[in-house]
Each structure stands twice: as structure tokens, then as C-alpha cells.
Design a protein around this motif. Structure first.
Motif, PDB file in Angstrom:
ATOM      1  N   LYS A  60       0.959  -1.231  -0.246  1.00 13.96           N
ATOM      2  CA  LYS A  60       0.133   0.341   0.471  1.00 13.96           C
ATOM      3  C   LYS A  60       0.606   1.579   0.178  1.00 13.96           C
ATOM      4  O   LYS A  60       2.160   1.247   0.564  1.00 13.96           O
ATOM      5  CB  LYS A  60      -0.928  -0.227   1.404  1.00 13.96           C
ATOM      6  N   TRP A  63       0.544   7.167   3.450  1.00 12.36           N
ATOM      7  CA  TRP A  63       0.395   8.296   3.233  1.00 12.36           C
ATOM      8  C   TRP A  63       1.603   9.368   3.774  1.00 12.36           C
ATOM      9  O   TRP A  63       2.256   9.410   4.338  1.00 12.36           O
ATOM     10  CB  TRP A  63      -1.178   8.192   3.699  1.00 12.36           C
ATOM     11  N   HIS A  86      -7.797  15.111   2.617  1.00 12.20           N
ATOM     12  CA  HIS A  86      -7.858  14.427   2.509  1.00 12.20           C
ATOM     13  C   HIS A  86      -6.481  13.168   1.803  1.00 12.20           C
ATOM     14  O   HIS A  86      -5.707  14.016   1.412  1.00 12.20           O
ATOM     15  CB  HIS A  86      -9.266  13.912   1.638  1.00 12.20           C
ATOM     16  N   HIS A  87      -6.762  12.017   1.999  1.00  8.92           N
ATOM     17  CA  HIS A  87      -5.693  11.031   1.717  1.00  8.92           C
ATOM     18  C   HIS A  87      -6.549  10.164   0.661  1.00  8.92           C
ATOM     19  O   HIS A  87      -7.651   9.819   0.957  1.00  8.92           O
ATOM     20  CB  HIS A  87      -5.319  10.172   2.410  1.00  8.92           C
ATOM     21  N   CYS A  88      -5.552  10.103  -0.618  1.00 14.29           N
ATOM     22  CA  CYS A  88      -6.636   8.840  -1.376  1.00 14.29           C
ATOM     23  C   CYS A  88      -5.945   7.892  -1.371  1.00 14.29           C
ATOM     24  O   CYS A  88      -4.840   8.092  -0.932  1.00 14.29           O
ATOM     25  CB  CYS A  88      -5.503   9.651  -3.074  1.00 14.29           C
ATOM     26  N   ARG A  89      -7.005   6.952  -1.225  1.00 12.93           N
ATOM     27  CA  ARG A  89      -6.455   5.382  -0.215  1.00 12.93           C
ATOM     28  C   ARG A  89      -5.879   4.507  -1.673  1.00 12.93           C
ATOM     29  O   ARG A  89      -5.174   3.805  -1.701  1.00 12.93           O
ATOM     30  CB  ARG A  89      -7.827   4.837  -0.440  1.00 12.93           C
ATOM     31  N   LYS A  90      -5.373   5.134  -2.729  1.00 10.58           N
ATOM     32  CA  LYS A  90      -4.645   4.467  -4.135  1.00 10.58           C
ATOM     33  C   LYS A  90      -3.207   4.707  -3.811  1.00 10.58           C
ATOM     34  O   LYS A  90      -2.259   4.285  -3.853  1.00 10.58           O
ATOM     35  CB  LYS A  90      -5.272   4.713  -4.902  1.00 10.58           C
ATOM     36  N   GLY A  92      -1.993   7.793  -2.044  1.00 17.37           N
ATOM     37  CA  GLY A  92      -1.596   8.358  -0.904  1.00 17.37           C
ATOM     38  C   GLY A  92      -1.055  10.104   0.010  1.00 17.37           C
ATOM     39  O   GLY A  92      -1.176  10.152   0.309  1.00 17.37           O
ATOM     40  N   THR A 105     -15.328   7.372  -5.030  1.00 16.00           N
ATOM     41  CA  THR A 105     -14.936   6.087  -4.698  1.00 16.00           C
ATOM     42  C   THR A 105     -14.855   4.625  -5.294  1.00 16.00           C
ATOM     43  O   THR A 105     -15.995   4.672  -6.048  1.00 16.00           O
ATOM     44  CB  THR A 105     -15.212   6.302  -3.149  1.00 16.00           C
ATOM     45  N   PHE A 113      -9.070  -3.342   1.015  1.00 17.76           N
ATOM     46  CA  PHE A 113     -10.152  -1.792   1.097  1.00 17.76           C
ATOM     47  C   PHE A 113     -11.671  -2.763   0.154  1.00 17.76           C
ATOM     48  O   PHE A 113     -12.121  -2.215  -0.744  1.00 17.76           O
ATOM     49  CB  PHE A 113     -10.400  -0.558   0.276  1.00 17.76           C
ATOM     50  N   VAL A 117     -13.535   3.293  -0.678  1.00 19.76           N
ATOM     51  CA  VAL A 117     -13.114   4.126  -0.488  1.00 19.76           C
ATOM     52  C   VAL A 117     -12.847   5.311  -1.519  1.00 19.76           C
ATOM     53  O   VAL A 117     -12.227   5.643  -2.447  1.00 19.76           O
ATOM     54  CB  VAL A 117     -11.438   3.945  -0.229  1.00 19.76           C
ATOM     55  N   HIS A 119     -11.314   7.753  -3.992  1.00 19.79           N
ATOM     56  CA  HIS A 119      -9.666   8.173  -4.663  1.00 19.79           C
ATOM     57  C   HIS A 119      -9.573   9.469  -5.013  1.00 19.79           C
ATOM     58  O   HIS A 119     -10.469  10.191  -5.121  1.00 19.79           O
ATOM     59  CB  HIS A 119      -9.973   6.766  -5.869  1.00 19.79           C
TER      60      HIS A 119
END
Length: 134
Positions: A60, A63, A86-90, A92, A105, A113, A117, A119
Motif C-alpha cells: 500500500k 500516506w 484528504h488522503h487518496c487511498r490509492k 496516499g 470512490t 479495502f 474508498v 480516490h
């Protein structure tokens, strides 16, 4: 069947399964459902009881810490108390709500995940969002 459970796309949560049916409807030019139909609810119930072997990778993205940037890494706009980060979950990245809208999302099963979530726009653009209003 081009439905929500094609191939190995089995989702573990109700939200992720609903998200997939909404995408399928959008691709077919149909209105996106707000809940699962009886048919899809039965499929979800069936697959949620099946032990799904989804490989979770350990790579992953790391972040960016909140203190790493005082501005959006995508558009450069300064974060404030009201203009939040915010943090992009893809990937970071630290991004603003315009560059990672709350409705942009999708699940990332390979990262663990299973629910949709957030992106950033560089990683994904959801067909469920009306981008003409952005």
C-alpha cells in the motif's frame, strides 16, 4: 451474465456490492439503484457466506503525513480549517475535496479495502459522479 458478480469480482460488503451494481447500471445506461434488488440481495447473501480468498498486498502506498504539505498536492490550493485535506487511498497523496470528491470512490480489494474508498482524480474518476458540474 454481465451482472454484479462476474468473474472473480466478489465483494465482501453490502456497500461494495451495491457500488458494483450501480456501476453496472450506469454502464448499461440505466438509473443507478439506491438499494440491491431481491435478486442481487440473494447473490450478496450467498457470496458473503463463501470464504473468499482475496490476496492482500503489503505494498500500500505510504500516506503523506498531514504536516507534509499545507496545500493540495494536485491543484496547489492552500488547506484551511474549512478547506480540508484528504488522503487518496490509492496513492496516499494529500488532496483537497475538489481533487478527491467524497463520491469518487471504489473498493481496492488488493489493499484490503472491501468497501468503496476515496480516490484522487489522478487515480480514478467514478462514472457515478457528474463531472460536468465539477
Amino acid at each position: 451474465n454481465g451482472g454484479a458478480m462476474s468473474g472473480n469480482q466478489r465483494y465482501k460488503s453490502y456497500d461494495a456490492f451495491l457500488y458494483r451494481t450501480q456501476l453496472d447500471a450506469k454502464v448499461k445506461g440505466l438509473p443507478a439503484p439506491s438499494t440491491l434488488s431481491d435478486e442481487y440481495q440473494k447473490l450478496f447473501n450467498h457470496f458473503s457466506t463463501v470464504d473468499q480468498k482475496i490476496t492482500v498486498v503489503n505494498d500500500k502506498p505510504e500516506w503523506l503525513p498531514d504536516h507534509a504539505s499545507s496545500e493540495c498536492t494536485a491543484c496547489g490550493r492552500r488547506f484551511t480549517l474549512l478547506f480540508r485535506r484528504h488522503h487518496c487511498r490509492k496513492c496516499g497523496a494529500l488532496v483537497c475535496g475538489r481533487c478527491a470528491p467524497a463520491k469518487n470512490t471504489k473498493p481496492i480489494p488488493s489493499f484490503g479495502f472491501y468497501d468503496p474508498v476515496r480516490h484522487c482524480l489522478n487515480c480514478y474518476k467514478s462514472p457515478l459522479v457528474d463531472w460536468s458540474k465539477s
